[in-house]
Design an enzyme around this catalytic site. Sequence first.
Site, PDB file in Angstrom:
ATOM      1  N   ARG A  33      22.809 -81.729  39.307  1.00 13.76           N
ATOM      2  CA  ARG A  33      21.457 -81.906  38.766  1.00 13.76           C
ATOM      3  C   ARG A  33      21.036 -83.365  38.741  1.00 13.76           C
ATOM      4  O   ARG A  33      19.876 -83.680  38.448  1.00 13.76           O
ATOM      5  CB  ARG A  33      21.396 -81.357  37.331  1.00 13.76           C
ATOM      6  CG  ARG A  33      21.726 -79.893  37.233  1.00 13.76           C
ATOM      7  CD  ARG A  33      21.622 -79.449  35.807  1.00 13.76           C
ATOM      8  NE  ARG A  33      20.270 -79.587  35.328  1.00 13.76           N
ATOM      9  CZ  ARG A  33      19.314 -78.687  35.485  1.00 13.76           C
ATOM     10  NH1 ARG A  33      19.571 -77.567  36.108  1.00 13.76           N
ATOM     11  NH2 ARG A  33      18.114 -78.901  35.014  1.00 13.76           N
ATOM     12  N   TRP A  80      19.299 -88.136  36.653  1.00 17.95           N
ATOM     13  CA  TRP A  80      18.553 -88.321  37.895  1.00 17.95           C
ATOM     14  C   TRP A  80      17.281 -89.041  37.470  1.00 17.95           C
ATOM     15  O   TRP A  80      16.414 -88.450  36.841  1.00 17.95           O
ATOM     16  CB  TRP A  80      18.229 -86.969  38.528  1.00 17.95           C
ATOM     17  CG  TRP A  80      17.607 -87.049  39.890  1.00 17.95           C
ATOM     18  CD1 TRP A  80      18.246 -87.202  41.077  1.00 17.95           C
ATOM     19  CD2 TRP A  80      16.211 -86.949  40.197  1.00 17.95           C
ATOM     20  NE1 TRP A  80      17.335 -87.211  42.103  1.00 17.95           N
ATOM     21  CE2 TRP A  80      16.082 -87.057  41.598  1.00 17.95           C
ATOM     22  CE3 TRP A  80      15.051 -86.791  39.440  1.00 17.95           C
ATOM     23  CZ2 TRP A  80      14.847 -87.005  42.245  1.00 17.95           C
ATOM     24  CZ3 TRP A  80      13.829 -86.739  40.090  1.00 17.95           C
ATOM     25  CH2 TRP A  80      13.731 -86.844  41.471  1.00 17.95           C
ATOM     26  N   ASN A 106      16.651 -83.831  29.443  1.00 13.38           N
ATOM     27  CA  ASN A 106      16.286 -83.517  30.824  1.00 13.38           C
ATOM     28  C   ASN A 106      14.812 -83.166  30.827  1.00 13.38           C
ATOM     29  O   ASN A 106      14.383 -82.330  30.029  1.00 13.38           O
ATOM     30  CB  ASN A 106      17.112 -82.317  31.322  1.00 13.38           C
ATOM     31  CG  ASN A 106      16.565 -81.737  32.612  1.00 13.38           C
ATOM     32  OD1 ASN A 106      16.073 -82.460  33.456  1.00 13.38           O
ATOM     33  ND2 ASN A 106      16.651 -80.433  32.756  1.00 13.38           N
TER      34      ASN A 106
END
Length: 624
Positions: A33, A80, A106
């Site tokens: 992810r 990310w 997230n």
Amino acid sequence: MCGIIGIVLSSSKALSKNLGRVIRECLKNLEYRGYDSVGFAIVSSEGLIIRKSKGKIDEVVSKLSFDEFDGIYGVGHTRWATHGRPSDVNAHPQTDCSGKVAVVHNGIIENYMELRDALISRGHEFRSETDTEVIAHLIEEYKRLGMSSYDAFKKAVTHLRGSYAVAVIDVDDPGKIFFARNTSPLVIGISREAKFLSSDIPAFLDYSRDVIVLNDDELGYISKDAIVIEKLVDKDLRLEFDRVPPKTEFIDYRLRVRHIDWTPEMAKKGGYPHFMLKEIHEQPRAVADTLISISKELDNIVKLLSKADRVLLIGSGTSYHAALVGSLLLNELAYVKSHALISSEVRWFINSIDDDDVVIAISQSGETIDTLLAVRDVRGKGALTIALTNVIDSTLARESHLSIYTRAGPEIGVAATKTYVAQVATLSYLAISLGGYMGTLDSNKASELKSELSLIPEVMSTTISTCEPRARVISGVIGTKHSMYYLGRGLGLPTSMEGALKLKEIAYIHAEAYPAGESKHGPIALVDEGFPVAFTVLGDEAELIVSNVEEMKARGAWTLAVVPKGFEKSVKLFDYIFELRRISYELAPIVYIIPYQLLAYYTAVTLGYDPDKPRNLAKTVTVV
Ligand code: M6R
């Protein structure tokens, strides 16, 4: 698109490992992810310990000695980057001024600038460039105003606009991990020895298979003895800093626990050097399991589709390529008006969508935001929506009227492989069934195609073993090239598009797919001595492609082809071939993609890249 984990152990001896090690293992399972920075926060007898750094998990865990830290509860994060470049300070957890509140997140807080300015004017000091940090300071601010930690957390959540899955530790309320979800996925895992919060189920499959999938606007906490889930009744985005706790409704979590049948082995490499190679080899099983399961489920959907004025198939990336295969088959076998649309482009077609349309939304993860937004838009216009996804209870499944599940098992490699063939097999089965039901396909032909489909997993196994050595050899040639075309006609076009996507995604070689007949209308200008062109030949369209190959060869192209056995002109036309068993043209996309997947994989490996974690990409794209 990050991975978050939260763990509360039932005792200090539970799971028989240091908590830091368990967090590290779970993060490793979530690495697909995001993988630009990693961090954790653990509450030990010495208090809150936070370690974080830029870099991939394997580099960071030894640098930060993850495994040595122990405690009873903690959170972890693999990032990310969206807001703020990858750096130590931007890595999560993010903390408040006091250092008591640690947040992993997230998603994207869209109104973070406004929140940040308001908090700065109230004396808060920000250290990172992330949107996440506002959450920690908001909680701190409400605590300063006299609210309890948990109420302060709930209040903070009411001000967040955007997507988020968050896990929060506040040492002032020991033993609890607070959580909240909107749009970004979040699940709870339950076992005798621990409770887990995670972005995805494979993270904790080693320890638990009893899960609760959280819905939007749900928040709560896990602790040693409790799971509390509440639904926010109203979200108050106004920042008035009052002390009124938000209105919520309590949810009985026991009614939401589901047992899932994925095994931990399904999420591990099982002796393969990379997940992608393992997942390519799992394709026959993925298709077989999917076909067994959907054959019992699709009757109702076939009837619904037979009444539709139009069937739109939508998806992003690889799922869009499956949509293209599906729409071609629905047109060809069932004479249904059908089009494939890229999810993020659906909004430009919205005016013509109405309640006579059926929309099949395809997404392996079921969490791709572009596809979710498109589904919300078309639902708003009255269309019936059907999710085709690999993840049970994913957001897409829950937001669509009906769901069809592929049974590919968890896919970890960022490049979609086994989920793609499972999607294509499902759509092929659907189109054949619909054609049979509507009488556009002769019933004998429909039965023949279905019997042939049931044998496809076997053909796939043979194809993998015969193509793999050849792919290794050809990857040596492709690895020296900078650009490549993939050409095909009919169902060969989406197969070519998927082949090109795989190559550019993991081997970083520019690759473009075109309808073979279109190649002479512009693309051919790039072709000179040695320029690589791959031709996808599935069967019936072979003769139509010959002149396109000749045109390329006349300009010096280096030609490669995926062709059915017995295509006599192969030897004369192509420099290299992957010769595959001849199967019906309608079913060929399920098998003929295999050489391209292997070629991309071995080219990436030859060039020294990690195919499981291509740069700039994440497995699940939850940003627009
Ligand atoms: O989970 P989804 O199927 O919705 O994902 C859509 C795309 O992001 C995905 O297919 C992406 O293109 C893959 N990395 C392709 O290998």
